[in-house]
Design an enzyme around this catalytic site. Structure first.
Site, PDB file in Angstrom:
ATOM      1  N   PRO A   1       0.826  -1.218   0.000  1.00 20.15           N
ATOM      2  CG  PRO A   1      -0.362  -1.301   2.011  1.00 20.15           C
ATOM      3  CD  PRO A   1       0.579  -2.074   1.158  1.00 20.15           C
TER       4      PRO A   1
ATOM      5  CD  GLU B   1       0.730  -5.209  10.013  1.00 24.66           C
ATOM      6  OE1 GLU B   1       0.708  -4.047   9.586  1.00 24.66           O
ATOM      7  OE2 GLU B   1      -0.302  -5.883  10.218  1.00 24.66           O
TER       8      GLU B   1
ATOM      9  NE  ARG C   1      -7.147  -5.774 -21.428  1.00 23.27           N
ATOM     10  CZ  ARG C   1      -7.121  -4.549 -21.952  1.00 23.27           C
ATOM     11  NH1 ARG C   1      -6.199  -3.683 -21.564  1.00 23.27           N
ATOM     12  NH2 ARG C   1      -7.984  -4.183 -22.867  1.00 23.27           N
TER      13      ARG C   1
ATOM     14  CG  ASP D   1      -7.889  -0.423 -22.892  1.00 20.59           C
ATOM     15  OD1 ASP D   1      -8.914  -0.924 -23.403  1.00 20.59           O
ATOM     16  OD2 ASP D   1      -6.894  -1.069 -22.585  1.00 20.59           O
TER      17      ASP D   1
HETATM   18  O1  97T Z   1      -2.822  -3.799   1.116  1.00 23.01           O
HETATM   19  C1  97T Z   1      -1.821  -4.499   0.543  1.00 23.01           C
HETATM   20  C2  97T Z   1      -1.177  -5.477   1.283  1.00 23.01           C
HETATM   21  C3  97T Z   1      -0.116  -6.180   0.710  1.00 23.01           C
HETATM   22  C4  97T Z   1       0.263  -5.914  -0.594  1.00 23.01           C
HETATM   23  C5  97T Z   1      -0.386  -4.932  -1.336  1.00 23.01           C
HETATM   24  C6  97T Z   1      -1.433  -4.211  -0.763  1.00 23.01           C
HETATM   25  C7  97T Z   1      -2.082  -3.172  -1.566  1.00 23.01           C
HETATM   26  O2  97T Z   1      -1.711  -2.925  -2.839  1.00 23.01           O
HETATM   27  N1  97T Z   1      -2.456  -1.922  -3.321  1.00 23.01           N
HETATM   28  C8  97T Z   1      -3.296  -1.522  -2.383  1.00 23.01           C
HETATM   29  C9  97T Z   1      -3.096  -2.306  -1.261  1.00 23.01           C
END
Ligand code: 97T
Length: 277
Positions: free
Chosen positions: A104, A131, A173, A188
């Site tokens: 994230p 985590e 794709r 797209d």
């Molecule tokens: O929330 C996550 C946890 C682990 C790996 C990736 C994510 C994530 O990737 N994009 C949004 C959240």
């Protein structure tokens, strides 16, 4: 293109045998291998995580299995190959992979990044759980290869597996021959150069009336100019409604008088300064 995926949940990737992607794999357009991270553990419990230094909630993925996994999949560091030989852990001779780590806290995954990845000969995806992965893994991998930490958006998943499924589909794709219909790639909404980043408008097919709802007359008119204009109006309206931040970035030089009227009617007036028409 070669794709390696490292995960503690290989079963998540069963969908990659289906549909478009399954066909691309069977045709040999995409070589994809899913690896269980626990193969590179050595203790009786095949431990992949531990408590975070400094305290805090949850668990962090241990660096050792990741280090061994990446070593096993990639060519050894050292002088460039003299050519031809395929020394190293099962790589493409001479090719260094690009490592993609979903998190994230990464850079946004966009269509532009998907296009970049689709041009790479070899990608490795590292799926973190808990985590996250001990930060030294990415730090050390950067010595040997290009590494991107990538996010799909501002939400939280349980792990990187679903993020990798999303990215692999978006990338595959775009690989020549996978889709079979080049037009559906270039049309797209977010394809680079697509109509200045407008969302696509509504689409219809037969029957012409369904549950008392008629297809808009203009689409049956055969008037291609009017159809194009109507579609653009719909795209502008939908962009204002669903993605005002995209509408705000429209280049005024790309908007004609009719566009500006449609935007104004949608409650999104564009100022008349430095306008083309
Ligand atoms: O929330 C996550 C946890 C682990 C790996 C990736 C994510 C994530 O990737 N994009 C949004 C959240």
């Amino acid at each position: 293109m070669k794709l390696d995926i490292i995960t503690i949940f290989p079963d998540y990737f069963a969908p990659l045998d289906v549909s478009l992607l399954g066909k691309a794999r069977r045709n040999g357009l995409i070589e994809m291998n899913v690896h269980d991270l626990r193969l590179w553990t050595h203790d009786r419990h095949r431990t992949v995580d531990d408590t975070p230094y400094g305290g805090g909630p949850g668990m962090v993925m241990k660096p050792e299995p990741w280090g061994e996994a990446l070593d096993a999949l990639t060519p050894p560091a050292g002088p460039p190959s003299t050519g031809g030989d395929q020394a190293g852990g099962g790589g493409l001779g001479g090719v260094v992979p690009r490592l993609v780590v979903p998190t994230p806290s990464g850079r946004p995954f966009t269509q532009a990044l998907a296009v970049e990845y689709a041009a790479e000969p070899w990608l490795i995806f590292a799926c973190g759980r808990y985590e996250g992965i001990d930060s030294r893994v990415v730090e050390e991998a950067r010595v040997r290869m290009r590494v991107d930490e990538v996010s799909l958006g501002d939400f939280v998943l349980a792990g990187g597996e679903v993020a990798v499924l999303v990215m692999v589909e978006a990338i595959s794709r775009l690989v020549p021959g996978v889709l079979g219909n080049f037009d559906s790639v270039t049309d797209d909404s977010f394809a680079p150069g697509a109509m200045e980043s407008l969302l696509e408008g509504p689409v219809y097919t037969k029957p012409p009336v369904w549950r008392d709802r008629a297809v808009p007359d203009v689409l049956l008119s055969g008037n291609h100019g009017a159809i194009a204009r109507w579609r653009r109006d719909q795209a502008l309206r939908r962009t204002v409604a669903n993605r005002p931040e995209l509408a705000a970035r429209l280049d005024p030089g790309d908007l004609d008088k009719h566009d500006r009227q449609v935007l104004a009617d949608a409650g999104f007036p564009v100022d008349g300064e430095h306008m083309a028409h």
